[in-house]
Design an enzyme around this catalytic site. Structure first.
Site, PDB file in Angstrom:
ATOM      1  N   GLN A 179      -1.749  43.760  13.303  1.00 51.24           N
ATOM      2  CA  GLN A 179      -0.680  42.856  13.755  1.00 51.24           C
ATOM      3  C   GLN A 179      -1.195  41.674  14.565  1.00 51.24           C
ATOM      4  O   GLN A 179      -0.500  40.676  14.706  1.00 51.24           O
ATOM      5  CB  GLN A 179       0.353  43.647  14.560  1.00 51.24           C
ATOM      6  CG  GLN A 179       1.083  44.671  13.707  1.00 51.24           C
ATOM      7  CD  GLN A 179       2.100  45.463  14.488  1.00 51.24           C
ATOM      8  OE1 GLN A 179       1.785  46.490  15.057  1.00 51.24           O
ATOM      9  NE2 GLN A 179       3.332  44.996  14.534  1.00 51.24           N
ATOM     10  N   HIS A 203      -1.975  40.600  -0.286  1.00 53.26           N
ATOM     11  CA  HIS A 203      -2.625  39.697  -1.237  1.00 53.26           C
ATOM     12  C   HIS A 203      -2.135  39.914  -2.671  1.00 53.26           C
ATOM     13  O   HIS A 203      -2.165  39.003  -3.487  1.00 53.26           O
ATOM     14  CB  HIS A 203      -4.155  39.859  -1.169  1.00 53.26           C
ATOM     15  CG  HIS A 203      -4.696  39.444   0.176  1.00 53.26           C
ATOM     16  ND1 HIS A 203      -5.822  39.979   0.756  1.00 53.26           N
ATOM     17  CD2 HIS A 203      -4.221  38.548   1.081  1.00 53.26           C
ATOM     18  CE1 HIS A 203      -6.024  39.432   1.938  1.00 53.26           C
ATOM     19  NE2 HIS A 203      -5.064  38.559   2.157  1.00 53.26           N
ATOM     20  N   ASP A 246      -3.659  37.803   7.688  1.00 58.19           N
ATOM     21  CA  ASP A 246      -5.026  37.288   7.489  1.00 58.19           C
ATOM     22  C   ASP A 246      -5.585  36.677   8.771  1.00 58.19           C
ATOM     23  O   ASP A 246      -6.762  36.840   9.089  1.00 58.19           O
ATOM     24  CB  ASP A 246      -5.054  36.219   6.386  1.00 58.19           C
ATOM     25  CG  ASP A 246      -4.896  36.822   4.995  1.00 58.19           C
ATOM     26  OD1 ASP A 246      -4.774  38.056   4.887  1.00 58.19           O
ATOM     27  OD2 ASP A 246      -4.890  36.042   4.017  1.00 58.19           O
ATOM     28  N   ARG A 254      -2.982  49.133  25.459  1.00 59.11           N
ATOM     29  CA  ARG A 254      -3.037  50.005  24.293  1.00 59.11           C
ATOM     30  C   ARG A 254      -3.246  49.134  23.049  1.00 59.11           C
ATOM     31  O   ARG A 254      -2.426  48.262  22.753  1.00 59.11           O
ATOM     32  CB  ARG A 254      -1.726  50.803  24.176  1.00 59.11           C
ATOM     33  CG  ARG A 254      -1.664  51.624  22.944  1.00 59.11           C
ATOM     34  CD  ARG A 254      -0.462  52.554  22.832  1.00 59.11           C
ATOM     35  NE  ARG A 254      -0.560  53.142  21.516  1.00 59.11           N
ATOM     36  CZ  ARG A 254       0.328  52.990  20.541  1.00 59.11           C
ATOM     37  NH1 ARG A 254       1.454  52.346  20.735  1.00 59.11           N
ATOM     38  NH2 ARG A 254       0.108  53.512  19.359  1.00 59.11           N
ATOM     39  N   HIS A 266      -3.424  52.792  13.162  1.00 59.42           N
ATOM     40  CA  HIS A 266      -2.099  52.162  13.256  1.00 59.42           C
ATOM     41  C   HIS A 266      -1.800  51.550  11.887  1.00 59.42           C
ATOM     42  O   HIS A 266      -1.673  50.339  11.737  1.00 59.42           O
ATOM     43  CB  HIS A 266      -2.091  51.134  14.393  1.00 59.42           C
ATOM     44  CG  HIS A 266      -0.729  50.770  14.900  1.00 59.42           C
ATOM     45  ND1 HIS A 266      -0.346  50.908  16.213  1.00 59.42           N
ATOM     46  CD2 HIS A 266       0.354  50.252  14.264  1.00 59.42           C
ATOM     47  CE1 HIS A 266       0.909  50.496  16.373  1.00 59.42           C
ATOM     48  NE2 HIS A 266       1.353  50.088  15.202  1.00 59.42           N
ATOM     49  N   ASN A 311      -0.675  56.457  15.188  1.00 58.51           N
ATOM     50  CA  ASN A 311       0.537  55.817  15.686  1.00 58.51           C
ATOM     51  C   ASN A 311       1.691  56.036  14.711  1.00 58.51           C
ATOM     52  O   ASN A 311       1.576  55.713  13.520  1.00 58.51           O
ATOM     53  CB  ASN A 311       0.334  54.299  15.834  1.00 58.51           C
ATOM     54  CG  ASN A 311       1.626  53.617  16.257  1.00 58.51           C
ATOM     55  OD1 ASN A 311       2.060  53.769  17.391  1.00 58.51           O
ATOM     56  ND2 ASN A 311       2.265  52.896  15.339  1.00 58.51           N
ATOM     57  N   GLU A 312       2.783  56.570  15.226  1.00 65.66           N
ATOM     58  CA  GLU A 312       4.031  56.690  14.464  1.00 65.66           C
ATOM     59  C   GLU A 312       3.791  57.083  13.002  1.00 65.66           C
ATOM     60  O   GLU A 312       4.146  56.319  12.089  1.00 65.66           O
ATOM     61  CB  GLU A 312       4.814  55.377  14.510  1.00 65.66           C
ATOM     62  CG  GLU A 312       5.246  54.959  15.888  1.00 65.66           C
ATOM     63  CD  GLU A 312       6.320  53.863  15.876  1.00 65.66           C
ATOM     64  OE1 GLU A 312       6.677  53.382  14.787  1.00 65.66           O
ATOM     65  OE2 GLU A 312       6.805  53.495  16.957  1.00 65.66           O
ATOM     66  N   ASN A 323       6.850  56.858  21.509  1.00 69.66           N
ATOM     67  CA  ASN A 323       7.383  55.504  21.265  1.00 69.66           C
ATOM     68  C   ASN A 323       8.878  55.621  21.047  1.00 69.66           C
ATOM     69  O   ASN A 323       9.325  56.457  20.248  1.00 69.66           O
ATOM     70  CB  ASN A 323       6.803  54.899  19.980  1.00 69.66           C
ATOM     71  CG  ASN A 323       5.372  54.440  20.127  1.00 69.66           C
ATOM     72  OD1 ASN A 323       4.746  54.639  21.165  1.00 69.66           O
ATOM     73  ND2 ASN A 323       4.845  53.826  19.076  1.00 69.66           N
ATOM     74  N   TYR A 370      12.714  53.109  20.997  1.00 68.04           N
ATOM     75  CA  TYR A 370      13.343  51.797  21.152  1.00 68.04           C
ATOM     76  C   TYR A 370      14.865  51.849  21.201  1.00 68.04           C
ATOM     77  O   TYR A 370      15.490  50.980  21.772  1.00 68.04           O
ATOM     78  CB  TYR A 370      12.963  50.886  19.972  1.00 68.04           C
ATOM     79  CG  TYR A 370      11.534  50.411  19.946  1.00 68.04           C
ATOM     80  CD1 TYR A 370      10.499  51.237  19.551  1.00 68.04           C
ATOM     81  CD2 TYR A 370      11.226  49.107  20.318  1.00 68.04           C
ATOM     82  CE1 TYR A 370       9.187  50.788  19.517  1.00 68.04           C
ATOM     83  CE2 TYR A 370       9.914  48.645  20.291  1.00 68.04           C
ATOM     84  CZ  TYR A 370       8.899  49.491  19.886  1.00 68.04           C
ATOM     85  OH  TYR A 370       7.604  49.041  19.855  1.00 68.04           O
ATOM     86  N   GLU A 386       5.204  52.972  23.676  1.00 68.61           N
ATOM     87  CA  GLU A 386       5.852  51.744  23.186  1.00 68.61           C
ATOM     88  C   GLU A 386       7.327  51.756  23.530  1.00 68.61           C
ATOM     89  O   GLU A 386       7.994  52.800  23.415  1.00 68.61           O
ATOM     90  CB  GLU A 386       5.767  51.615  21.657  1.00 68.61           C
ATOM     91  CG  GLU A 386       4.533  50.962  21.142  1.00 68.61           C
ATOM     92  CD  GLU A 386       4.572  50.770  19.630  1.00 68.61           C
ATOM     93  OE1 GLU A 386       5.615  50.343  19.095  1.00 68.61           O
ATOM     94  OE2 GLU A 386       3.546  51.047  18.998  1.00 68.61           O
TER      95      GLU A 386
END
Ligand code: NOJ
Length: 496
Positions: free
Chosen positions: A41, A61, A74, A99, A144, A188-189, A331, A333, A400
């Site tokens: 990310q 791509h 990219d 993190r 991740h 992660n998740e 995590n 939200y 998170e």
């Protein structure tokens, strides 16, 4: 100076206007505040200096239309080249920890351990040193979502061989970075790649195998996590003295009414969602939640399968996986409401049909820029209590939590979100006795939000994705978070 006073005055005023309900007690002095990011990310440098191809590189791509505006990672925030600027921003915030995740393909271009990419190793060594020099504790995630493409070419997470290939990678990174890194998160998740990648085909590898492939994906990942944990335990813990865990995400599932049926449905839903990954590791009895084992076995039989679509752990595996955590990383939200409904007809197998409940969000809840993310601060307190009670009062570290908008420097909604969620966390700690030791905001800076590209912003710092410099600009929320870290207090004055 005068400006600072004016700023502080406005800041207090804004908070008191918007957040009359915030708790005026302090977080403990040793509470950890930090921020999170992930390799794909933010890093960019997708093929720089010998990095191999990951599933995300291949995906953007070859199927660019699968990401909004055909965005890709990219270059992203170009943190591969600008990581020292990121460290400066972390310093400004006063973050106790950062993190971030390792790109497996940057370290092992083919995914396999027989070919190590030294520039990739050096990149992480330099980042970790810069953090340590500034008193910022690295919290490092090994995976991740950016699997090396060659490992996808042998089936990805549905191939049990990946347990061993992940374990090789884990051993290597423990040995390379473990003198400096004391907090490790294996995955992660995992639910997100297993569902979105192996059931819904909206992210790599783009499989539509709901009800089978997603269960195998989870099964392999849980075993890979446990193996990495045991490797740390047996080969590194004595000399490195760190801790290892896995990051599992959940929304809070609130019964839609007081009826016993809705309560049962909400409990079933959280077991099918969070418990699916968490139970084998965190529950004192281990294994998948019984409600999943029973329902999937029964439905599989009715569908004509020779055995349950949910893979089984052997008794030895249950023992081996159980307890493979030194602290619990969560995590979260948002919240969903859950309603009981008739079981889905027997037909196409799927995780949703296996669970057979209705989950939705209340239209009156405040929105963010992400369709799934409604602002429900009380939900985090309930989730923390549920985790505390179901898994024997573990130490919980929030890895998170955050809010998306479409790009505001004056991001009052983000400030309100963090303030109100933190207030509920503090209540869970002080009034309910839940042992929460850290809070990690997503995210340090705006970044590539997967299928939504750069359209949804979660950062404390804005990034200009149109500029080759990827210029970072501080937002108002960064200074709010900085003040919380300094004072451990969410309002202008806290009781001691
Ligand atoms: C969870 C994921 O770990 C992260 O990659 C993502 O960007 C945030 N949630 C926000 O959706």
């Amino acid at each position: 100076m005068r400006l600072t006073i004016l700023f502080n005055f406005c800041f207090v005023l804004l908070l008191s206007v918007n957040n009359g309900e915030l708790i005026n007690k302090k977080f403990p002095e040793d509470f950890f505040f930090g921020v999170a990011t992930a390799a794909y990310q933010i890093e960019g440098g997708w093929d720089a200096d010998g990095k191999g191809e990951s599933v995300w590189d291949r995906w953007v791509h070859t199927r660019p239309y699968m990401v909004l505006n055909q965005d890709n990672g990219d270059v992203a925030c170009d943190s591969y080249h600008k990581y020292l600027e990121d460290v400066e921003m972390l310093k400004h915030l006063g973050a106790n920890h950062y993190r971030f995740s390792l790109s497996w393909s940057r370290i092992l271009p083919t995914g396999y351990v027989n070919q190590v990419n030294q520039p990739g190793v050096d990149y992480y060594k330099n980042l970790i040193s810069a953090l340590k020099e500034n008193g910022i504790e690295p919290y490092v995630t090994l995976y991740h979502w950016d699997l090396p493409q060659p490992l996808q070419d042998i089936g990805g997470w549905t191939n049990p061989l990946l347990v061993d290939y992940f374990a090789d990678y884990a051993r290597l990174v423990f040995s390379l970075f473990g003198d400096e890194v004391k907090n490790w998160m294996t995955f992660n998740e995992p639910k997100q790649p297993c569902m979105n990648g192996y059931a819904y085909a909206i992210i790599p590898p783009g499989y539509v195998t709901n009800g089978i492939g997603n269960y195998w994906c989870a099964h392999t990942i849980i075993k890979a996590h446990a193996k990495a944990y045991h490797i740390y335990d047996e080969e590194f813990r004595a000399t490195q003295n760190g801790r290892v865990s896995i990051v599992i995400d959940s929304v809070w599932y609130e019964p839609a009414s007081d009826s016993d049926q809705d309560k049962e449905a909400a409990e079933r839903k959280i077991q099918f969602d969070y418990g699916w990954y968490a139970n084998a590791i965190y529950h004192p009895d281990g294994n998948y939640p019984q409600v999943m084992i029973d329902r999937i076995a029964e439905r599989s039989k009715k569908e004509g399968f020779s055995k349950s679509r949910l893979p089984e752990f052997t008794p030895e595996e249950i023992e081996y996986i159980k307890g493979t955590f030194d602290f619990l990383c969560l995590n979260t939200y948002t919240t969903n409401l859950v309603q009981w409904t008739e079981d889905a007809e027997i037909g196409f197998p799927s995780w949703e049909a296996d669970a057979s409940v209705v989950a939705y969000q209340d239209a009156s809840w405040n929105s963010s820029a992400s369709f799934w993310l409604k602002v429900v601060p009380w939900g985090i307190r309930k989730l923390l209590n549920w985790v505390d009670q179901n898994y024997d009062h573990p130490e919980i570290f929030i890895t998170e939590n955050g809010f998306s908008d479409t790009s505001e420097l004056d991001d009052q909604d983000r400030i309100n979100y963090h303030a109100e969620y933190l207030s509920n966390i503090l209540q869970a700690m002080l009034e309910d006795g839940v042992n929460v030791t850290g809070y990690t905001a997503w995210s340090l800076l705006d970044n590539f939000e997967w299928t939504m590209g750069y359209s949804q912003k979660f950062g404390f710092y804005q990034v200009d994705f149109d500029s080759p410099n990827r210029t970072r600009t501080i937002k108002k929320s960064a200074n709010y978070f900085k003040k919380i870290i300094e004072t451990k207090c969410l309002v202008d004055t806290c009781e001691d």
